[in-house]
Design an enzyme around this catalytic site. Sequence first.
Site, PDB file in Angstrom:
ATOM      1  N   GLY A 118      40.931  30.838  48.111  1.00 26.87           N
ATOM      2  CA  GLY A 118      41.349  29.527  48.605  1.00 26.87           C
ATOM      3  C   GLY A 118      40.583  28.368  47.991  1.00 26.87           C
ATOM      4  O   GLY A 118      41.144  27.314  47.670  1.00 26.87           O
ATOM      5  N   GLY A 131      35.833  39.195  37.378  1.00 27.58           N
ATOM      6  CA  GLY A 131      34.955  38.594  36.374  1.00 27.58           C
ATOM      7  C   GLY A 131      33.847  37.754  36.973  1.00 27.58           C
ATOM      8  O   GLY A 131      33.264  36.924  36.263  1.00 27.58           O
ATOM      9  N   GLY A 141      37.814  30.668  40.018  1.00 29.13           N
ATOM     10  CA  GLY A 141      38.062  32.057  40.404  1.00 29.13           C
ATOM     11  C   GLY A 141      39.260  32.172  41.328  1.00 29.13           C
ATOM     12  O   GLY A 141      40.083  31.263  41.452  1.00 29.13           O
ATOM     13  N   ILE A 142      39.301  33.284  42.012  1.00 31.19           N
ATOM     14  CA  ILE A 142      40.456  33.617  42.832  1.00 31.19           C
ATOM     15  C   ILE A 142      40.114  33.302  44.290  1.00 31.19           C
ATOM     16  O   ILE A 142      38.957  33.319  44.662  1.00 31.19           O
ATOM     17  CB  ILE A 142      40.778  35.118  42.604  1.00 31.19           C
ATOM     18  CG1 ILE A 142      42.193  35.451  42.964  1.00 31.19           C
ATOM     19  CG2 ILE A 142      39.777  36.040  43.222  1.00 31.19           C
ATOM     20  CD1 ILE A 142      42.673  36.747  42.300  1.00 31.19           C
ATOM     21  N   GLU A 190      39.367  33.022  33.293  1.00 28.94           N
ATOM     22  CA  GLU A 190      40.053  34.320  33.310  1.00 28.94           C
ATOM     23  C   GLU A 190      41.498  34.197  33.811  1.00 28.94           C
ATOM     24  O   GLU A 190      42.436  34.662  33.195  1.00 28.94           O
ATOM     25  CB  GLU A 190      39.241  35.224  34.221  1.00 28.94           C
ATOM     26  CG  GLU A 190      39.818  36.541  34.519  1.00 28.94           C
ATOM     27  CD  GLU A 190      38.958  37.235  35.582  1.00 28.94           C
ATOM     28  OE1 GLU A 190      37.728  37.335  35.392  1.00 28.94           O
ATOM     29  OE2 GLU A 190      39.528  37.667  36.586  1.00 28.94           O
TER      30      GLU A 190
HETATM   31  C1  LIG Z   1      39.951  35.154  38.832  1.00 27.93           C
HETATM   32  C2  LIG Z   1      38.826  34.593  38.051  1.00 27.93           C
HETATM   33  O1  LIG Z   1      38.861  33.615  37.393  1.00 27.93           O
HETATM   34  S1  LIG Z   1      37.517  35.407  37.937  1.00 27.93           S
HETATM   35  C3  LIG Z   1      36.214  35.755  38.686  1.00 27.93           C
HETATM   36  C4  LIG Z   1      36.370  35.695  40.146  1.00 27.93           C
HETATM   37  N1  LIG Z   1      36.548  36.967  40.759  1.00 27.93           N
HETATM   38  C5  LIG Z   1      35.916  37.233  41.879  1.00 27.93           C
HETATM   39  O2  LIG Z   1      35.107  36.452  42.329  1.00 27.93           O
HETATM   40  C6  LIG Z   1      36.308  38.529  42.513  1.00 27.93           C
HETATM   41  C7  LIG Z   1      35.936  38.620  43.963  1.00 27.93           C
HETATM   42  N2  LIG Z   1      36.333  37.454  44.770  1.00 27.93           N
HETATM   43  C8  LIG Z   1      37.488  37.409  45.484  1.00 27.93           C
HETATM   44  O3  LIG Z   1      38.314  38.300  45.399  1.00 27.93           O
HETATM   45  C9  LIG Z   1      37.717  36.209  46.394  1.00 27.93           C
HETATM   46  O4  LIG Z   1      37.059  35.101  45.881  1.00 27.93           O
HETATM   47  C10 LIG Z   1      37.211  36.473  47.841  1.00 27.93           C
HETATM   48  C11 LIG Z   1      37.874  37.718  48.426  1.00 27.93           C
HETATM   49  C12 LIG Z   1      35.724  36.671  47.842  1.00 27.93           C
HETATM   50  C13 LIG Z   1      37.549  35.244  48.686  1.00 27.93           C
HETATM   51  O5  LIG Z   1      38.936  35.053  48.663  1.00 27.93           O
HETATM   52  P1  LIG Z   1      39.648  34.191  49.830  1.00 27.93           P
HETATM   53  O6  LIG Z   1      41.099  34.372  49.694  1.00 27.93           O
HETATM   54  O7  LIG Z   1      39.139  32.796  49.785  1.00 27.93           O
HETATM   55  O8  LIG Z   1      39.156  34.995  51.098  1.00 27.93           O
HETATM   56  P2  LIG Z   1      38.786  34.507  52.554  1.00 27.93           P
HETATM   57  O9  LIG Z   1      37.499  33.823  52.586  1.00 27.93           O
HETATM   58  O10 LIG Z   1      39.971  33.809  53.115  1.00 27.93           O
HETATM   59  O11 LIG Z   1      38.610  35.929  53.273  1.00 27.93           O
HETATM   60  C14 LIG Z   1      39.628  36.905  53.234  1.00 27.93           C
HETATM   61  C15 LIG Z   1      39.685  37.644  54.577  1.00 27.93           C
HETATM   62  O12 LIG Z   1      38.452  38.309  54.778  1.00 27.93           O
HETATM   63  C16 LIG Z   1      37.866  37.980  56.045  1.00 27.93           C
HETATM   64  N3  LIG Z   1      36.415  37.936  55.828  1.00 27.93           N
HETATM   65  C17 LIG Z   1      35.750  37.000  55.138  1.00 27.93           C
HETATM   66  N4  LIG Z   1      34.454  37.316  55.098  1.00 27.93           N
HETATM   67  C18 LIG Z   1      34.312  38.474  55.760  1.00 27.93           C
HETATM   68  C19 LIG Z   1      33.196  39.301  56.045  1.00 27.93           C
HETATM   69  N5  LIG Z   1      31.970  38.976  55.627  1.00 27.93           N
HETATM   70  N6  LIG Z   1      33.403  40.430  56.743  1.00 27.93           N
HETATM   71  C20 LIG Z   1      34.635  40.772  57.179  1.00 27.93           C
HETATM   72  N7  LIG Z   1      35.736  40.022  56.944  1.00 27.93           N
HETATM   73  C21 LIG Z   1      35.565  38.890  56.228  1.00 27.93           C
HETATM   74  C22 LIG Z   1      38.432  36.592  56.322  1.00 27.93           C
HETATM   75  O13 LIG Z   1      38.403  36.325  57.713  1.00 27.93           O
HETATM   76  C23 LIG Z   1      39.848  36.717  55.787  1.00 27.93           C
HETATM   77  O14 LIG Z   1      40.630  37.441  56.733  1.00 27.93           O
HETATM   78  P3  LIG Z   1      42.156  37.012  57.006  1.00 27.93           P
HETATM   79  O15 LIG Z   1      42.835  37.233  55.685  1.00 27.93           O
HETATM   80  O16 LIG Z   1      42.578  37.959  58.076  1.00 27.93           O
HETATM   81  O17 LIG Z   1      42.114  35.576  57.392  1.00 27.93           O
HETATM   82  C1  LIG Z   2      42.090  40.715  38.543  1.00 28.55           C
HETATM   83  C2  LIG Z   2      40.669  40.260  38.486  1.00 28.55           C
HETATM   84  C3  LIG Z   2      40.544  39.034  39.257  1.00 28.55           C
HETATM   85  C4  LIG Z   2      39.150  38.611  39.432  1.00 28.55           C
HETATM   86  O1  LIG Z   2      38.368  38.516  38.499  1.00 28.55           O
HETATM   87  O2  LIG Z   2      38.794  38.318  40.561  1.00 28.55           O
END
Ligand SMILES: CC(=O)SCCNC(=O)CCNC(=O)[C@H](O)C(C)(C)COP(=O)(O)OP(=O)(O)OC[C@H]1O[C@@H](n2cnc3c(N)ncnc32)[C@H](O)[C@@H]1OP(=O)(O)O
Ligand SMILES: CCCC(=O)O
Length: 440
Positions: free
Chosen positions: A223, A343, A220-221, A245
């Site tokens: 770090g 996704g 996924g997306i 995806e």
């Molecule tokens: C692309 C594919 O293949 S598909 C399917 C996957 N798609 C998905 O899962 C969609 C949703 N998921 C996502 O967008 C990402 O996985 C995320 C956002 C959940 C995690 O992404 P990451 O870049 O690892 O985010 P990270 O853990 O660094 O958190 C981002 C920010 O939110 C903040 N944060 C994290 N958790 C919380 C919380 N519970 N409440 C408030 N802030 C938060 C972090 O401190 C960080 O802040 P900063 O940017 O100021 O440092």
């Molecule tokens: C653009 C959609 C990316 C994701 O599935 O997280």
Amino acid sequence: MTADKAILKQYGTKHVSADEAVACVKSGDWIEFGFFANLPLTLDVALAKRIRDQRLFDIKLRGGVLMQRLQSLESDNAIWYSYHFGGLERALAKEGKAYHIPIKYSEVPVYLRENLTTNVVMIQTTPMDEEGYFNFGVTFSHFKAAIEKADTVIVEINTNLPKVHGGFDHAVHIDDVHYIVEGGNNPIFELPSASPSETDLKIASYVMPEINDGACLQLGIGGLPNALGKLIAKSELKDLSVHSEMLADAFVDLVEAGKITGKYKELDNGKIVFTFAAGSQKLYDFMHDNPMLAAYPVDYVNNVLVTSKINHFISINGALEIDLTGQVCSESMGYKQFTGAGGQLDFVEGAYLSEGGKTFICLPATFKNKSGVLHSRINPMLTPGAVVTTPRNAVQYVVTEYGCINLKGLSTRERAEKLASIAHPDFRDGLKKAAEKMGL
Ligand SMILES: CC(=O)SCCNC(=O)CCNC(=O)[C@H](O)C(C)(C)COP(=O)(O)OP(=O)(O)OC[C@H]1O[C@@H](n2cnc3c(N)ncnc32)[C@H](O)[C@@H]1OP(=O)(O)O
Ligand SMILES: CCCC(=O)O
């Protein structure tokens, strides 16, 4: 170009300036306007001018993960509707200039075919090939569905887009295009790939033993997936395959490390399957005319009926917060939309249905707020307003830097105990007390 005469004649008729192409836009229109690394920037400039000069109003642009502030959106008469928020969309939403469209990503093509109005499609493509096809380059996703339903289709050619091998719906034929604009050939947007943190590497180290030779990967997306890619590249694993995806730099590293053969894949044997790409120029160079790749629309790539047929499917996705019963929020901070569901649920369900498949939700146990105060991401309840991206009954493995647990089949009491055990040590007692109080 050596296309036949009829195709060349059509090209001549349909080839217009950006200003001429956008003259079809009228007040009230819905415009499907690229997605992620595919943004029609020359058309944006022309559209901004048309909105201003012709005093158009109620213009609705639809897309996702906006990579550049659009000139068209400088007008008070244009609004952005996003399937998936990135940083720019969060800023636009604060100004009242962007709204989120909640989606299950696999379903976007069907929303377009059955539910949404699309007056105009504006996307970037590669130059036309000899057979009259314009390749979608880096985003395949839902473009073909949008084109099928639109009144007017405008392609902006970008010679920097890779020409990508596809399964189906990876290109549009000139017969289905109304206007062709030769654009400014902007470089393709690059996504900076941050080096994985210690925490990411620790989390990835818990997932590694769960992956076997011959597994099929979806990363996924965020770090964590990147960190996992790095560990796999250095591991002894072999004959992995990819059905993901998003195509990202991590997969190029894996190919270069000789980890991807795709030879045990039940579908698209030997092929790296994806629906959009975002990464560095190295990724885009890797994609160009690469027979290892097969780009498909998202209703194929993310479809559980497809993913569940691929054995040993490993799905790895990130999250922002999880409650003590296992409800996962990956897209909002409380009620504030941070990103989108994308996704995630598609892959959580598909991987679980796959024979020998496993699905992982990975998150650091804590985050620090702007004042530097440490907060747990495992909480008794989700923050009020938080969106459930993956319901608790779909979640299988949850991983933090303190361990990996499997929630399938566990009672609410067992879930709370296990989730508290992988929280940051400073929060474990508080979580257990909260669980008691809530009767979990
Ligand atoms: C692309 C594919 O293949 S598909 C399917 C996957 N798609 C998905 O899962 C969609 C949703 N998921 C996502 O967008 C990402 O996985 C995320 C956002 C959940 C995690 O992404 P990451 O870049 O690892 O985010 P990270 O853990 O660094 O958190 C981002 C920010 O939110 C903040 N944060 C994290 N958790 C919380 C919380 N519970 N409440 C408030 N802030 C938060 C972090 O401190 C960080 O802040 P900063 O940017 O100021 O440092
Ligand atoms: C653009 C959609 C990316 C994701 O599935 O997280």
